[in-house]
Motif scaffolding. Structure first.
Motif, short mmCIF file in Angstrom:
data_model
loop_
_atom_site.label_atom_id
_atom_site.label_comp_id
_atom_site.label_asym_id
_atom_site.label_seq_id
_atom_site.Cartn_x
_atom_site.Cartn_y
_atom_site.Cartn_z
N GLY A 242 -12.46 -8.78 -8.09
CA GLY A 242 -12.58 -7.50 -7.39
C GLY A 242 -12.52 -6.33 -8.34
O GLY A 242 -13.29 -5.37 -8.22
N PHE A 243 -11.60 -6.40 -9.31
CA PHE A 243 -11.46 -5.32 -10.29
C PHE A 243 -12.76 -5.11 -11.05
O PHE A 243 -13.24 -3.98 -11.19
N HIS B 286 0.82 -1.22 0.00
CA HIS B 286 0.00 0.00 0.00
C HIS B 286 0.85 1.27 0.00
O HIS B 286 0.69 2.14 -0.85
N LEU C 289 -10.31 3.05 -13.02
CA LEU C 289 -9.78 2.08 -12.05
C LEU C 289 -8.55 1.38 -12.62
O LEU C 289 -8.55 0.95 -13.77
N PRO D 115 -8.83 4.71 2.30
CA PRO D 115 -9.26 4.16 1.02
C PRO D 115 -10.40 4.96 0.39
O PRO D 115 -10.97 5.86 1.02
N LYS E 121 -2.82 -5.26 -5.35
CA LYS E 121 -2.81 -6.69 -5.08
C LYS E 121 -1.38 -7.18 -4.98
O LYS E 121 -0.55 -6.90 -5.84
N TYR F 159 -15.49 -3.59 -8.66
CA TYR F 159 -15.23 -2.18 -8.36
C TYR F 159 -15.43 -1.30 -9.59
O TYR F 159 -15.97 -0.21 -9.51
N GLU G 182 -6.59 -0.28 -7.02
CA GLU G 182 -6.72 -1.47 -6.19
C GLU G 182 -5.37 -2.18 -6.22
O GLU G 182 -4.87 -2.53 -7.30
N LEU H 294 -5.50 -1.65 -11.55
CA LEU H 294 -5.04 -2.72 -10.67
C LEU H 294 -3.53 -2.56 -10.56
O LEU H 294 -2.82 -2.60 -11.57
N VAL I 116 -11.93 0.61 -2.20
CA VAL I 116 -10.80 0.49 -3.12
C VAL I 116 -9.62 1.13 -2.41
O VAL I 116 -9.77 2.14 -1.71
N ASP I 117 -8.43 0.57 -2.57
CA ASP I 117 -7.27 0.99 -1.77
C ASP I 117 -7.00 2.49 -1.82
O ASP I 117 -6.79 3.11 -0.77
#
Length: 138
Positions: free
Chosen positions: A77-78, A8, A94, A26, A60, A81, A58, A96, A38-39
């Motif tokens: 998840g992607f 993160h 968005l 987030p 991972k 979201y 996001e 990843l 979402v992060d």
């Protein structure tokens, strides 16, 4: 609220180094009765006539014993979201975020390139040691 991914801070610092302003850490999304996180949410000021670019990221880590299980989780998840973001904040894109080593060993393989193409994945590839963004996959 969910726990932060182990990378993160590396991704957050990499975005800041590239001139992004972190707006949400987030980014909270609510669809119906369901809350999602979402992060990161970020924005970047563009040339005066272009305004602001907004993204959600996001992150991972892909550190479990099964990279295919990690991939399934990440893609699921992607997609979820992205669907919610497209309805709530259609101006936000968005991404990843994956480590450079994961990108090479998974997303440059046939399964990864297939998913990038068919699921319209947008990737932010970063190096966790240098806290730098290596590339953006549109």
């Amino acid at each position: 609220m969910p726990a932060k991914d182990i990378y993160h801070d590396a991704v957050k610092n990499a975005l800041i180094q590239e001139g992004w302003i972190i707006t949400d850490d987030p980014l909270h999304l609510k669809w119906g009765q369901k809350d999602m996180y979402v992060d990161l949410g970020a924005k970047q000021l563009l040339a005066a006539e272009q305004g602001t670019k907004k993204i959600a990221v996001e992150i991972k880590s892909f550190v479990s014993p099964s990279e295919m299980a990690d991939l399934k989780d990440a893609i699921g998840g992607f997609i979820m979201y992205r669907a919610v973001i497209n309805r709530l904040e259609p101006e936000r894109t968005l991404y990843l975020a994956v480590r450079d080593t994961v990108f090479v060993t998974l997303f440059e393989e046939p399964i990864g390139t297939l998913l990038i193409e068919t699921e319209n994945l947008k990737l932010l590839v970063f190096n966790p040691e240098t806290e730098r963004i290596i590339q953006w996959i549109p």
